[in-house]
Design a protein around this motif. Structure first.
Motif, mmCIF file in Angstrom:
data_model
loop_
_atom_site.group_PDB
_atom_site.id
_atom_site.type_symbol
_atom_site.label_atom_id
_atom_site.label_comp_id
_atom_site.label_asym_id
_atom_site.label_seq_id
_atom_site.Cartn_x
_atom_site.Cartn_y
_atom_site.Cartn_z
ATOM 1 N N THR A 15 -39.030 22.215 47.019
ATOM 2 C CA THR A 15 -39.507 21.508 45.828
ATOM 3 C C THR A 15 -38.364 20.740 45.184
ATOM 4 O OG1 THR A 15 -41.206 23.185 45.422
ATOM 5 C CG2 THR A 15 -40.563 21.796 43.548
ATOM 6 N N ALA A 16 -37.228 21.404 45.017
ATOM 7 C CA ALA A 16 -36.059 20.755 44.409
ATOM 8 C C ALA A 16 -35.579 19.590 45.261
ATOM 9 C CB ALA A 16 -34.944 21.781 44.210
ATOM 10 N N ARG A 17 -35.550 19.783 46.581
ATOM 11 C CA ARG A 17 -35.113 18.718 47.482
ATOM 12 C C ARG A 17 -36.029 17.504 47.382
ATOM 13 N NH1 ARG A 17 -36.308 16.325 51.891
ATOM 14 N NH2 ARG A 17 -38.073 17.637 52.428
ATOM 15 N N LEU A 18 -37.340 17.730 47.417
ATOM 16 C CA LEU A 18 -38.286 16.613 47.312
ATOM 17 C C LEU A 18 -38.145 15.898 45.971
ATOM 18 C CD1 LEU A 18 -41.448 18.210 48.951
ATOM 19 C CD2 LEU A 18 -40.195 16.207 49.781
ATOM 20 N N LEU A 41 -34.591 23.262 40.118
ATOM 21 C CA LEU A 41 -35.126 24.587 40.456
ATOM 22 C C LEU A 41 -34.284 25.358 41.453
ATOM 23 C CD1 LEU A 41 -38.977 23.969 40.629
ATOM 24 C CD2 LEU A 41 -37.695 25.219 38.878
ATOM 25 N N SER A 42 -33.517 24.670 42.258
ATOM 26 C CA SER A 42 -32.710 25.380 43.264
ATOM 27 C C SER A 42 -31.695 26.315 42.604
ATOM 28 C CB SER A 42 -32.033 24.409 44.219
ATOM 29 O OG SER A 42 -31.248 23.493 43.510
ATOM 30 N N GLU A 43 -31.372 26.069 41.332
ATOM 31 C CA GLU A 43 -30.465 26.972 40.617
ATOM 32 C C GLU A 43 -31.064 28.378 40.505
ATOM 33 O OE1 GLU A 43 -29.570 25.150 36.886
ATOM 34 O OE2 GLU A 43 -28.897 23.305 37.853
ATOM 35 N N GLN A 44 -32.401 28.473 40.511
ATOM 36 C CA GLN A 44 -33.070 29.775 40.431
ATOM 37 C C GLN A 44 -32.824 30.625 41.678
ATOM 38 O OE1 GLN A 44 -34.894 30.966 37.826
ATOM 39 N NE2 GLN A 44 -34.376 29.140 36.672
ATOM 40 N N GLN A 96 -45.467 25.680 39.031
ATOM 41 C CA GLN A 96 -46.328 24.515 38.847
ATOM 42 C C GLN A 96 -45.681 23.267 39.428
ATOM 43 O OE1 GLN A 96 -49.456 24.768 37.803
ATOM 44 N NE2 GLN A 96 -49.771 22.611 38.242
ATOM 45 N N GLU A 97 -44.360 23.177 39.325
ATOM 46 C CA GLU A 97 -43.654 22.032 39.898
ATOM 47 C C GLU A 97 -43.912 21.935 41.406
ATOM 48 O OE1 GLU A 97 -41.168 23.400 36.326
ATOM 49 O OE2 GLU A 97 -42.300 24.350 37.931
ATOM 50 N N THR A 98 -43.910 23.084 42.066
ATOM 51 C CA THR A 98 -44.165 23.108 43.509
ATOM 52 C C THR A 98 -45.585 22.657 43.808
ATOM 53 O OG1 THR A 98 -42.549 24.882 43.819
ATOM 54 C CG2 THR A 98 -44.196 24.587 45.567
ATOM 55 N N ILE A 99 -46.532 23.150 43.042
ATOM 56 C CA ILE A 99 -47.939 22.773 43.243
ATOM 57 C C ILE A 99 -48.125 21.270 43.084
ATOM 58 C CG2 ILE A 99 -50.272 22.978 42.268
ATOM 59 C CD1 ILE A 99 -49.486 25.928 41.613
ATOM 60 N N GLU A 100 -47.581 20.708 42.016
ATOM 61 C CA GLU A 100 -47.751 19.273 41.740
ATOM 62 C C GLU A 100 -47.108 18.406 42.824
ATOM 63 O OE1 GLU A 100 -49.457 17.969 39.122
ATOM 64 O OE2 GLU A 100 -49.898 19.922 38.251
ATOM 65 N N LEU A 112 -44.097 26.128 53.073
ATOM 66 C CA LEU A 112 -42.766 25.557 52.831
ATOM 67 C C LEU A 112 -41.710 26.637 53.021
ATOM 68 C CD1 LEU A 112 -43.156 23.507 49.513
ATOM 69 C CD2 LEU A 112 -43.147 22.633 51.850
ATOM 70 N N PRO A 113 -40.537 26.280 53.521
ATOM 71 C CA PRO A 113 -39.444 27.258 53.557
ATOM 72 C C PRO A 113 -39.170 27.757 52.140
ATOM 73 C CG PRO A 113 -38.853 25.259 54.751
ATOM 74 C CD PRO A 113 -40.141 24.981 54.045
ATOM 75 N N SER A 114 -38.874 29.048 52.015
ATOM 76 C CA SER A 114 -38.631 29.649 50.690
ATOM 77 C C SER A 114 -37.258 30.294 50.633
ATOM 78 C CB SER A 114 -39.720 30.682 50.375
ATOM 79 O OG SER A 114 -40.968 30.077 50.242
ATOM 80 N N GLU A 115 -36.251 29.519 51.009
ATOM 81 C CA GLU A 115 -34.900 30.065 51.022
ATOM 82 C C GLU A 115 -34.552 30.656 49.658
ATOM 83 O OE1 GLU A 115 -34.549 25.749 49.972
ATOM 84 O OE2 GLU A 115 -35.526 26.783 51.601
#
Length: 172
Positions: A15-18, A41-44, A96-100, A112-115
């Motif tokens: 999600t963050a990459r996109l 979001l990748s900071e999470q 929600q960011e991922t869903i959108e 999606l990969p969930s690293e």
């Protein structure tokens, strides 16, 4: 039978990459503040105590997500534990960011990969979730192992069988 716990959220890194790489396309449909939040979001994913806490709590199996998404990882978990699964789709943490963003790019967030996340088989999943949340690590019990060999994803009244991740689709 053990509980199945998922830490953090599905597809967060992707999600963050996109959000970072496709900002121009996303700005046509989403507010810039939303895109910027998604890009961060990748900071999470940087909190890495979840595996240590799970081991202390007696986890039987800890799976770092691969590139087949949570559905592929659930298949792997069931193979490793030689069990079936009852997984509740609505309990799987997804932002929600991922869903959108997935909707805009016609992607399924559950593949999606969930690293940075972990899939955990543990007797007391609710106790683990409690301990993780005390450390500000998002986690949820998403289902249970079963004695049958059926690997079932439950979404309300709908029950679908998970299939091996090598296939084009994850359901039959």
């Amino acid at each position: 039978m053990n509980d199945i716990v998922f830490t953090k959220w599905v597809g967060l890194g992707e999600t963050a990459r996109l959000a970072r790489e496709q900002e121009t396309i996303l700005k046509e449909r989403l507010p810039l503040s939303f895109i910027k939040r998604a890009a961060g979001l990748s900071e999470q994913l940087e909190k890495n105590e979840d595996g240590r806490i799970a081991k202390i709590r007696g986890a039987d199996l800890i799976i770092p997500p691969g590139d087949k998404g949570i559905f592929g990882d659930l298949w792997l978990l069931a193979q490793e534990r030689d069990c079936g699964l009852d997984i509740f789709l609505k309990d799987i943490p997804v932002r929600q960011e991922t869903i959108e963003i997935c909707e805009i790019f016609s992607k399924n967030p559950y593949i999606l990969p969930s690293e940075g996340a972990l899939l955990i088989s543990i007797r007391d999943g609710h106790g683990l979730v409690y301990d993780l949340k005390k450390k500000n690590i998002n986690a949820a019990v998403i289902g249970k192992e079963t004695a049958s060999k059926d690997r079932v994803i439950i979404n309300g009244e709908d029950r679908r069988f998970l299939v091996p991740p090598e296939r084009e689709t994850y359901f039959e």
